[in-house]
Design a protein around this motif. Sequence first.
Motif, PDB file in Angstrom:
ATOM      1  N   UNK A 101      69.715  19.057  63.922  1.00 53.95           N
ATOM      2  CA  UNK A 101      68.436  18.412  63.598  1.00 53.95           C
ATOM      3  C   UNK A 101      67.641  19.361  62.703  1.00 53.95           C
ATOM      4  N   UNK A 102      66.943  18.784  61.780  1.00 50.02           N
ATOM      5  CA  UNK A 102      66.106  19.577  60.888  1.00 50.02           C
ATOM      6  C   UNK A 102      66.868  20.022  59.656  1.00 50.02           C
ATOM      7  N   UNK A 103      66.188  19.952  58.533  1.00 56.39           N
ATOM      8  CA  UNK A 103      66.830  20.288  57.253  1.00 56.39           C
ATOM      9  C   UNK A 103      67.296  21.736  57.203  1.00 56.39           C
ATOM     10  N   UNK A 104      66.502  22.647  57.680  1.00 56.51           N
ATOM     11  CA  UNK A 104      66.876  24.056  57.652  1.00 56.51           C
ATOM     12  C   UNK A 104      68.145  24.298  58.463  1.00 56.51           C
ATOM     13  N   UNK A 105      68.253  23.693  59.618  1.00 54.58           N
ATOM     14  CA  UNK A 105      69.446  23.845  60.465  1.00 54.58           C
ATOM     15  C   UNK A 105      70.664  23.220  59.782  1.00 54.58           C
ATOM     16  N   UNK A 106      70.476  22.081  59.128  1.00 56.50           N
ATOM     17  CA  UNK A 106      71.601  21.448  58.418  1.00 56.50           C
ATOM     18  C   UNK A 106      72.042  22.316  57.239  1.00 56.50           C
ATOM     19  N   UNK A 107      71.107  22.930  56.550  1.00 57.21           N
ATOM     20  CA  UNK A 107      71.455  23.809  55.421  1.00 57.21           C
ATOM     21  C   UNK A 107      72.231  25.039  55.906  1.00 57.21           C
ATOM     22  N   UNK A 108      71.786  25.616  57.013  1.00 52.87           N
ATOM     23  CA  UNK A 108      72.513  26.764  57.580  1.00 52.87           C
ATOM     24  C   UNK A 108      73.921  26.353  58.007  1.00 52.87           C
ATOM     25  N   UNK A 109      74.036  25.166  58.565  1.00 52.92           N
ATOM     26  CA  UNK A 109      75.356  24.665  58.972  1.00 52.92           C
ATOM     27  C   UNK A 109      76.249  24.459  57.748  1.00 52.92           C
ATOM     28  N   UNK A 110      75.678  23.925  56.680  1.00 49.97           N
ATOM     29  CA  UNK A 110      76.454  23.720  55.454  1.00 49.97           C
ATOM     30  C   UNK A 110      76.913  25.058  54.883  1.00 49.97           C
ATOM     31  N   UNK A 111      76.018  26.033  54.867  1.00 50.22           N
ATOM     32  CA  UNK A 111      76.379  27.349  54.356  1.00 50.22           C
ATOM     33  C   UNK A 111      77.488  27.971  55.205  1.00 50.22           C
ATOM     34  N   UNK A 112      77.382  27.849  56.516  1.00 45.62           N
ATOM     35  CA  UNK A 112      78.417  28.387  57.399  1.00 45.62           C
ATOM     36  C   UNK A 112      79.758  27.704  57.139  1.00 45.62           C
ATOM     37  N   UNK A 113      79.743  26.410  56.893  1.00 48.87           N
ATOM     38  CA  UNK A 113      80.973  25.676  56.619  1.00 48.87           C
ATOM     39  C   UNK A 113      81.584  26.112  55.288  1.00 48.87           C
ATOM     40  N   UNK A 114      80.746  26.292  54.287  1.00 50.12           N
ATOM     41  CA  UNK A 114      81.230  26.767  52.983  1.00 50.12           C
ATOM     42  C   UNK A 114      81.807  28.171  53.095  1.00 50.12           C
ATOM     43  N   UNK A 115      81.118  29.032  53.828  1.00 51.67           N
ATOM     44  CA  UNK A 115      81.626  30.396  54.038  1.00 51.67           C
ATOM     45  C   UNK A 115      82.972  30.367  54.756  1.00 51.67           C
ATOM     46  N   UNK A 116      83.082  29.519  55.754  1.00 49.08           N
ATOM     47  CA  UNK A 116      84.318  29.436  56.531  1.00 49.08           C
ATOM     48  C   UNK A 116      85.480  28.893  55.696  1.00 49.08           C
ATOM     49  N   UNK A 117      85.185  28.096  54.684  1.00 53.03           N
ATOM     50  CA  UNK A 117      86.232  27.526  53.822  1.00 53.03           C
ATOM     51  C   UNK A 117      86.753  28.538  52.801  1.00 53.03           C
ATOM     52  N   UNK A 118      86.082  29.670  52.683  1.00 58.12           N
ATOM     53  CA  UNK A 118      86.438  30.637  51.639  1.00 58.12           C
ATOM     54  C   UNK A 118      87.892  31.120  51.751  1.00 58.12           C
ATOM     55  N   UNK A 119      88.337  31.467  52.949  1.00 61.01           N
ATOM     56  CA  UNK A 119      89.705  31.978  53.112  1.00 61.01           C
ATOM     57  C   UNK A 119      90.733  30.934  52.685  1.00 61.01           C
ATOM     58  N   UNK A 120      90.498  29.689  53.054  1.00 57.85           N
ATOM     59  CA  UNK A 120      91.405  28.604  52.661  1.00 57.85           C
ATOM     60  C   UNK A 120      91.439  28.455  51.144  1.00 57.85           C
ATOM     61  N   UNK A 121      90.280  28.432  50.533  1.00 57.19           N
ATOM     62  CA  UNK A 121      90.209  28.265  49.082  1.00 57.19           C
ATOM     63  C   UNK A 121      90.868  29.435  48.353  1.00 57.19           C
ATOM     64  N   UNK A 122      90.654  30.626  48.857  1.00 50.38           N
ATOM     65  CA  UNK A 122      91.236  31.825  48.248  1.00 50.38           C
ATOM     66  C   UNK A 122      92.767  31.776  48.325  1.00 50.38           C
ATOM     67  N   UNK A 123      93.300  31.447  49.488  1.00 52.15           N
ATOM     68  CA  UNK A 123      94.749  31.357  49.645  1.00 52.15           C
ATOM     69  C   UNK A 123      95.324  30.262  48.757  1.00 52.15           C
ATOM     70  N   UNK A 124      94.660  29.115  48.704  1.00 53.14           N
ATOM     71  CA  UNK A 124      95.133  28.021  47.842  1.00 53.14           C
ATOM     72  C   UNK A 124      95.188  28.457  46.382  1.00 53.14           C
ATOM     73  N   UNK A 125      94.153  29.129  45.938  1.00 51.94           N
ATOM     74  CA  UNK A 125      94.100  29.571  44.544  1.00 51.94           C
ATOM     75  C   UNK A 125      95.289  30.477  44.210  1.00 51.94           C
ATOM     76  N   UNK A 126      95.531  31.451  45.058  1.00 53.29           N
ATOM     77  CA  UNK A 126      96.629  32.381  44.793  1.00 53.29           C
ATOM     78  C   UNK A 126      97.993  31.729  44.950  1.00 53.29           C
ATOM     79  N   UNK A 127      98.121  30.834  45.913  1.00 56.29           N
ATOM     80  CA  UNK A 127      99.382  30.118  46.111  1.00 56.29           C
ATOM     81  C   UNK A 127      99.683  29.240  44.897  1.00 56.29           C
TER      82      UNK A 127
END
Length: 151
Positions: A101-127
Amino acid sequence: MSTEEKQASHFEREHRRLEALLRVHLLAVVGLDFAGAQHKFERWHRGLLRHIEIENTRLLPHVPAGARWDARIYRLEHERIALLAQEHAARVAALAQRTPRGESARRRAALALLDAAHALRHLLEHHHQREEMALAHELPAAVQAAAWIPG
């Protein structure tokens, strides 16, 4: 177009298609549309698993002796990519089910999700780079063309 360019284009085309689907998911995350992000990620995930299946069953059995990287390396990377994708799918599903609930909390959640996707994206790029710079040039053009025929 040279034979080498045609061979590389099969991998490049498939990788670009997957990258575009993942980008659509990430844009939904940035837009704080977590239900949409889940739907878009599921679409990408299905495409990824199909892509891996095609490579594992139709392409990797044809890796020649003396190839730059053994087929085992590609399979191990596929396993790691699939695991990271499954972990990301769980994070996205949890967020879609329980959007903060709340825009600030949703933005933090989105940022956390983007950060968590970094390892996947990095591996995909190199693969993808590994496949495009080596595998695409080591497999016969006919094998590559037949592997990516829709079916």
